[in-house]
Design a protein around this motif. Structure first.
Motif, PDB file in Angstrom:
ATOM      1  N   TYR A  32       0.941  -1.271  -0.047  1.00  0.00           N
ATOM      2  CA  TYR A  32       0.006  -0.051  -0.030  1.00  0.00           C
ATOM      3  C   TYR A  32       0.705   1.467  -0.212  1.00  0.00           C
ATOM      4  N   ILE A  33       2.019   1.117   0.224  1.00  0.00           N
ATOM      5  CA  ILE A  33       3.044   2.447   0.294  1.00  0.00           C
ATOM      6  C   ILE A  33       4.065   2.352  -0.959  1.00  0.00           C
ATOM      7  N   PRO A  34       4.454   3.349  -1.498  1.00  0.00           N
ATOM      8  CA  PRO A  34       4.158   4.686  -1.233  1.00  0.00           C
ATOM      9  C   PRO A  34       2.489   5.061  -1.495  1.00  0.00           C
ATOM     10  N   THR A  35       2.159   5.960  -0.770  1.00  0.00           N
ATOM     11  CA  THR A  35       0.880   6.667  -1.199  1.00  0.00           C
ATOM     12  C   THR A  35       1.075   8.065  -1.957  1.00  0.00           C
ATOM     13  N   LYS A  36      -0.019   8.213  -2.414  1.00  0.00           N
ATOM     14  CA  LYS A  36       0.017   9.862  -3.178  1.00  0.00           C
ATOM     15  C   LYS A  36       0.095  10.800  -1.964  1.00  0.00           C
ATOM     16  N   ASP A  38       0.755  10.535   1.799  1.00  0.00           N
ATOM     17  CA  ASP A  38       1.847  10.719   2.765  1.00  0.00           C
ATOM     18  C   ASP A  38       2.859   9.798   2.437  1.00  0.00           C
ATOM     19  N   GLY A  39       3.145   9.538   1.274  1.00  0.00           N
ATOM     20  CA  GLY A  39       4.264   8.608   0.846  1.00  0.00           C
ATOM     21  C   GLY A  39       4.641   7.191   1.702  1.00  0.00           C
ATOM     22  N   ASP A  40       5.771   7.116   2.469  1.00  0.00           N
ATOM     23  CA  ASP A  40       6.200   6.007   3.021  1.00  0.00           C
ATOM     24  C   ASP A  40       5.883   5.942   4.542  1.00  0.00           C
ATOM     25  N   ARG A  41       5.052   6.894   4.863  1.00  0.00           N
ATOM     26  CA  ARG A  41       5.106   6.926   6.477  1.00  0.00           C
ATOM     27  C   ARG A  41       3.637   5.921   6.802  1.00  0.00           C
ATOM     28  N   GLU A  42       4.247   5.142   7.674  1.00  0.00           N
ATOM     29  CA  GLU A  42       3.343   3.838   8.054  1.00  0.00           C
ATOM     30  C   GLU A  42       2.183   4.312   9.010  1.00  0.00           C
ATOM     31  N   GLU A  43       2.382   5.464   9.705  1.00  0.00           N
ATOM     32  CA  GLU A  43       1.345   6.088  10.715  1.00  0.00           C
ATOM     33  C   GLU A  43       0.035   6.633  10.020  1.00  0.00           C
ATOM     34  N   GLN A  44       0.227   6.782   8.556  1.00  0.00           N
ATOM     35  CA  GLN A  44      -0.874   7.599   7.783  1.00  0.00           C
ATOM     36  C   GLN A  44      -2.091   6.382   7.860  1.00  0.00           C
ATOM     37  N   PHE A  45      -1.876   4.997   7.981  1.00  0.00           N
ATOM     38  CA  PHE A  45      -2.912   4.178   8.249  1.00  0.00           C
ATOM     39  C   PHE A  45      -3.585   4.033   9.549  1.00  0.00           C
ATOM     40  N   PRO A  46      -5.023   4.405   9.340  1.00  0.00           N
ATOM     41  CA  PRO A  46      -5.701   4.208  10.575  1.00  0.00           C
ATOM     42  C   PRO A  46      -5.704   2.759  11.166  1.00  0.00           C
ATOM     43  N   PRO A  47      -5.962   2.691  12.359  1.00  0.00           N
ATOM     44  CA  PRO A  47      -6.353   1.463  13.091  1.00  0.00           C
ATOM     45  C   PRO A  47      -7.345   0.347  12.427  1.00  0.00           C
ATOM     46  N   GLY A  48      -6.870  -0.788  12.437  1.00  0.00           N
ATOM     47  CA  GLY A  48      -7.848  -1.736  11.776  1.00  0.00           C
ATOM     48  C   GLY A  48      -7.636  -1.823  10.117  1.00  0.00           C
ATOM     49  N   ASN A  49      -6.638  -0.879   9.671  1.00  0.00           N
ATOM     50  CA  ASN A  49      -6.438  -0.593   8.310  1.00  0.00           C
ATOM     51  C   ASN A  49      -7.571  -0.404   7.354  1.00  0.00           C
ATOM     52  N   LEU A  50      -8.677   0.562   8.023  1.00  0.00           N
ATOM     53  CA  LEU A  50      -9.909   0.860   7.074  1.00  0.00           C
ATOM     54  C   LEU A  50      -9.471   1.893   6.505  1.00  0.00           C
ATOM     55  N   ARG A  84     -23.474  -3.795   8.075  1.00  0.00           N
ATOM     56  CA  ARG A  84     -22.580  -2.800   8.872  1.00  0.00           C
ATOM     57  C   ARG A  84     -21.890  -1.727   7.844  1.00  0.00           C
ATOM     58  N   THR A  85     -21.906  -0.560   8.693  1.00  0.00           N
ATOM     59  CA  THR A  85     -21.135   0.508   8.195  1.00  0.00           C
ATOM     60  C   THR A  85     -19.764   0.650   8.722  1.00  0.00           C
ATOM     61  N   ILE A  86     -18.839   1.249   8.104  1.00  0.00           N
ATOM     62  CA  ILE A  86     -17.476   1.398   8.488  1.00  0.00           C
ATOM     63  C   ILE A  86     -17.133   2.879   7.707  1.00  0.00           C
ATOM     64  N   ASP A  87     -16.160   3.425   8.739  1.00  0.00           N
ATOM     65  CA  ASP A  87     -15.660   4.461   8.687  1.00  0.00           C
ATOM     66  C   ASP A  87     -14.037   4.376   7.969  1.00  0.00           C
ATOM     67  N   VAL A  88     -13.789   5.005   7.109  1.00  0.00           N
ATOM     68  CA  VAL A  88     -12.471   4.823   6.345  1.00  0.00           C
ATOM     69  C   VAL A  88     -11.866   6.233   5.942  1.00  0.00           C
ATOM     70  N   LYS A  89     -10.418   5.935   5.980  1.00  0.00           N
ATOM     71  CA  LYS A  89      -9.813   7.139   5.621  1.00  0.00           C
ATOM     72  C   LYS A  89      -8.953   7.323   4.326  1.00  0.00           C
ATOM     73  N   VAL A  90      -8.979   8.443   3.558  1.00  0.00           N
ATOM     74  CA  VAL A  90      -8.322   8.323   2.175  1.00  0.00           C
ATOM     75  C   VAL A  90      -6.982   8.554   2.453  1.00  0.00           C
ATOM     76  N   VAL A  91      -6.163   7.610   1.902  1.00  0.00           N
ATOM     77  CA  VAL A  91      -4.670   7.830   1.998  1.00  0.00           C
ATOM     78  C   VAL A  91      -4.211   7.833   0.735  1.00  0.00           C
ATOM     79  N   ASP A  92      -4.981   7.486  -0.744  1.00  0.00           N
ATOM     80  CA  ASP A  92      -4.041   7.546  -1.940  1.00  0.00           C
ATOM     81  C   ASP A  92      -5.260   7.852  -3.089  1.00  0.00           C
ATOM     82  N   PHE A  93      -4.423   8.033  -3.901  1.00  0.00           N
ATOM     83  CA  PHE A  93      -5.078   8.127  -5.340  1.00  0.00           C
ATOM     84  C   PHE A  93      -5.357   6.789  -5.806  1.00  0.00           C
ATOM     85  N   CYS A  94      -6.312   6.180  -6.719  1.00  0.00           N
ATOM     86  CA  CYS A  94      -6.658   5.055  -7.132  1.00  0.00           C
ATOM     87  C   CYS A  94      -5.260   4.684  -7.967  1.00  0.00           C
ATOM     88  N   PRO A  95      -4.670   3.354  -7.819  1.00  0.00           N
ATOM     89  CA  PRO A  95      -3.478   2.934  -8.301  1.00  0.00           C
ATOM     90  C   PRO A  95      -3.633   2.526  -9.668  1.00  0.00           C
TER      91      PRO A  95
END
Length: 128
Positions: A32-36, A38-50, A84-95
């Protein structure tokens, strides 16, 4: 009093549906990294990898980075949806070009809302 409470609940439910958007979702695999965003920062990913990567329509020239969406599966092949519903965080542009879906979910996000009978589902989503 109970009738008033029920009316308020119904109004709230309808209000949420009116403001939600409809789209499609698929999942993509690591790495999943690098992303558009936050690049290579692992901490950009939220808990549960959602987390998600978004298509051009939601990308907004990178302004989508860090946005959060609440989403749920509506339908797909072989009735894949979990209730169920989930909350997700945007970390990247479609690859992928062209992007196969409105939103590309991490594998963990996809399996949180759908069984993996297929790779593409219909979703409802709203920015939170």
């Amino acid at each position: 009093m109970a009738l008033l409470f029920l009316a308020i609940l119904v109004t709230a439910a309808i209000s949420n549906l009116v403001h939600a958007d409809i789209g499609t979702a698929s999942y993509y695999n690591p790495p999943y990294i690098p992303t558009k965003c936050d690049g290579d920062r692992e901490e950009q990913f939220p808990p549960g990898n959602l987390f998600v990567a978004v298509s051009e329509g939601l990308w907004d020239n990178g302004a989508a980075c860090g946005r959060r969406y609440r989403l749920r599966c509506l339908s797909g092949p072989k009735r894949p949806c979990k209730r169920r519903t989930i909350d997700v965080k945007v970390v990247d542009f479609c690859p992928f070009t062209p992007c196969p879906s409105t939103i590309m979910l991490s594998r963990d996000a996809f399996t949180a809302i759908a069984h993996k009978h297929g790779r593409k589902i219909n979703i409802e989503y709203i920015q939170v």
